[in-house]
Design a protein around this motif. Structure first.
Motif, PDB file in Angstrom:
ATOM      1  N   ALA A  40       0.838  -1.211   0.000  1.00  0.00           N
ATOM      2  CA  ALA A  40       0.000   0.000   0.000  1.00  0.00           C
ATOM      3  C   ALA A  40       0.870   1.256   0.000  1.00  0.00           C
ATOM      4  N   ALA A  41       1.972   1.227   0.741  1.00  0.00           N
ATOM      5  CA  ALA A  41       2.875   2.387   0.781  1.00  0.00           C
ATOM      6  C   ALA A  41       3.542   2.596  -0.578  1.00  0.00           C
ATOM      7  N   ILE A  42       3.925   1.510  -1.237  1.00  0.00           N
ATOM      8  CA  ILE A  42       4.528   1.600  -2.572  1.00  0.00           C
ATOM      9  C   ILE A  42       3.514   2.198  -3.551  1.00  0.00           C
ATOM     10  N   GLU A  43       2.281   1.720  -3.495  1.00  0.00           N
ATOM     11  CA  GLU A  43       1.236   2.236  -4.380  1.00  0.00           C
ATOM     12  C   GLU A  43       0.958   3.716  -4.112  1.00  0.00           C
ATOM     13  N   ALA A  44       0.939   4.111  -2.844  1.00  0.00           N
ATOM     14  CA  ALA A  44       0.718   5.519  -2.494  1.00  0.00           C
ATOM     15  C   ALA A  44       1.858   6.385  -3.032  1.00  0.00           C
ATOM     16  N   MET A  45       3.087   5.888  -2.925  1.00  0.00           N
ATOM     17  CA  MET A  45       4.233   6.623  -3.437  1.00  0.00           C
ATOM     18  C   MET A  45       4.120   6.795  -4.955  1.00  0.00           C
ATOM     19  N   LEU A  46       3.706   5.753  -5.658  1.00  0.00           N
ATOM     20  CA  LEU A  46       3.537   5.827  -7.109  1.00  0.00           C
ATOM     21  C   LEU A  46       2.481   6.862  -7.490  1.00  0.00           C
ATOM     22  N   GLU A  47       1.380   6.871  -6.774  1.00  0.00           N
ATOM     23  CA  GLU A  47       0.315   7.841  -7.046  1.00  0.00           C
ATOM     24  C   GLU A  47       0.828   9.266  -6.847  1.00  0.00           C
ATOM     25  N   GLN A  48       1.608   9.455  -5.788  1.00  0.00           N
ATOM     26  CA  GLN A  48       2.160  10.775  -5.495  1.00  0.00           C
ATOM     27  C   GLN A  48       3.111  11.226  -6.604  1.00  0.00           C
ATOM     28  N   GLN A  49       3.872  10.299  -7.152  1.00  0.00           N
ATOM     29  CA  GLN A  49       4.849  10.646  -8.179  1.00  0.00           C
ATOM     30  C   GLN A  49       4.226  10.858  -9.549  1.00  0.00           C
ATOM     31  N   LYS A  50       3.019  10.358  -9.764  1.00  0.00           N
ATOM     32  CA  LYS A  50       2.399  10.463 -11.089  1.00  0.00           C
ATOM     33  C   LYS A  50       2.367  11.901 -11.586  1.00  0.00           C
ATOM     34  N   GLY A  51       1.995  12.821 -10.729  1.00  0.00           N
ATOM     35  CA  GLY A  51       1.937  14.225 -11.128  1.00  0.00           C
ATOM     36  C   GLY A  51       3.307  14.771 -11.482  1.00  0.00           C
ATOM     37  N   ARG A  52       4.333  14.312 -10.773  1.00  0.00           N
ATOM     38  CA  ARG A  52       5.689  14.790 -11.036  1.00  0.00           C
ATOM     39  C   ARG A  52       6.301  14.126 -12.267  1.00  0.00           C
ATOM     40  N   GLN A  53       5.845  12.933 -12.586  1.00  0.00           N
ATOM     41  CA  GLN A  53       6.424  12.207 -13.710  1.00  0.00           C
ATOM     42  C   GLN A  53       6.279  12.964 -15.012  1.00  0.00           C
ATOM     43  N   ALA A  54       5.255  13.741 -15.131  1.00  0.00           N
ATOM     44  CA  ALA A  54       4.991  14.435 -16.386  1.00  0.00           C
ATOM     45  C   ALA A  54       5.961  15.585 -16.646  1.00  0.00           C
ATOM     46  N   VAL A  55       6.823  15.923 -15.699  1.00  0.00           N
ATOM     47  CA  VAL A  55       7.671  17.103 -15.851  1.00  0.00           C
ATOM     48  C   VAL A  55       8.563  17.026 -17.090  1.00  0.00           C
ATOM     49  N   PHE A  56       9.134  15.870 -17.390  1.00  0.00           N
ATOM     50  CA  PHE A  56      10.007  15.763 -18.559  1.00  0.00           C
ATOM     51  C   PHE A  56       9.212  15.876 -19.858  1.00  0.00           C
ATOM     52  N   ARG A  57       8.003  15.339 -19.853  1.00  0.00           N
ATOM     53  CA  ARG A  57       7.145  15.486 -21.048  1.00  0.00           C
ATOM     54  C   ARG A  57       6.798  16.958 -21.239  1.00  0.00           C
ATOM     55  N   MET A  58       6.562  17.666 -20.141  1.00  0.00           N
ATOM     56  CA  MET A  58       6.231  19.092 -20.222  1.00  0.00           C
ATOM     57  C   MET A  58       7.422  19.904 -20.733  1.00  0.00           C
ATOM     58  N   ILE A  59       8.634  19.505 -20.364  1.00  0.00           N
ATOM     59  CA  ILE A  59       9.830  20.186 -20.878  1.00  0.00           C
ATOM     60  C   ILE A  59       9.943  19.939 -22.383  1.00  0.00           C
ATOM     61  N   VAL A  60       9.789  18.677 -22.792  1.00  0.00           N
ATOM     62  CA  VAL A  60       9.875  18.326 -24.218  1.00  0.00           C
ATOM     63  C   VAL A  60       8.822  19.100 -25.019  1.00  0.00           C
ATOM     64  N   ASN A  61       7.620  19.224 -24.469  1.00  0.00           N
ATOM     65  CA  ASN A  61       6.528  19.917 -25.163  1.00  0.00           C
ATOM     66  C   ASN A  61       6.575  21.430 -24.975  1.00  0.00           C
TER      67      ASN A  61
END
Length: 180
Positions: A40-61
């Motif tokens: 559950a903690a791993i899944e919560a961490m993944l959910e939290q990072q989802k919003g941050r994961q897009a940062v490189f796509r936003m830089i590329v775009n």
């Protein structure tokens, strides 16, 4: 989201990879914390990072203001906003890459071109080219080394956009000279 045991193990291994350069006592402590994380903690961490994961796509775009050193159809090279050294550059593939071993040769060649540009203009002793997974993507860090050896756990600088623009001018000086 319910992760499989195999996925949880893989995520824990990725976390351990990210802490491998910590001092041994701190690394052991962090490894114990990772080992004791519940699914559950791993899944919560993944959910939290989802919003941050897009940062490189936003830089590329170009949705995030970045100081671009160079770009081509395969990748974009931008100055790191919290660099380990002057000229610390991120090479971000235009197509999202999840695993290190999937990095296209064209992106690696582009990174090598940027290394040569940094070497000729900033004159570091060497440049560390590090292919690594950050925030769910694989990117390349180009870290100029001037005096003493540094790694991803070394202190980072906090630079303003104006400072980054000055570094970009130094990096691109040879282009300006050739144009004259």
């Amino acid at each position: 989201m319910a992760l499989s045991n195999e996925e949880i193990k893989e995520l824990k291994d990725q976390l351990k990879e990210q802490i491998k350069n910590l001092p041994q006592d701190k690394r052991k402590e962090a490894e114990n914390q990772i080992d004791n994380m519940s699914p559950a903690a791993i899944e919560a961490m993944l959910e939290q990072q989802k919003g941050r994961q897009a940062v490189f796509r936003m830089i590329v775009n170009k949705e995030i203001d970045s100081v671009i050193v160079e770009e081509n159809s395969n990748a974009i090279a931008v100055l790191e906003i919290n660099p380990l050294s002057d000229g610390h550059t991120l090479v971000i593939p235009k197509n999202e890459i999840k695993k290190k071993n999937e990095m296209p040769k064209e992106v690696l060649n582009f990174a090598e071109k940027i290394v040569k540009k940094l070497e000729s203009t900033l004159k570091p002793k060497k440049i560390n080219l590090v292919v690594g997974e950050k925030m769910g993507e694989t990117i390349i860090d180009l870290i100029p080394i001037y005096d003493k050896e540094i790694n991803e756990n070394s202190p980072r600088k906090q630079l303003k956009k104006e400072d980054l623009e000055e570094i970009k001018k130094k990096i691109n000086i040879e282009i300006i000279k050739k144009a004259e």
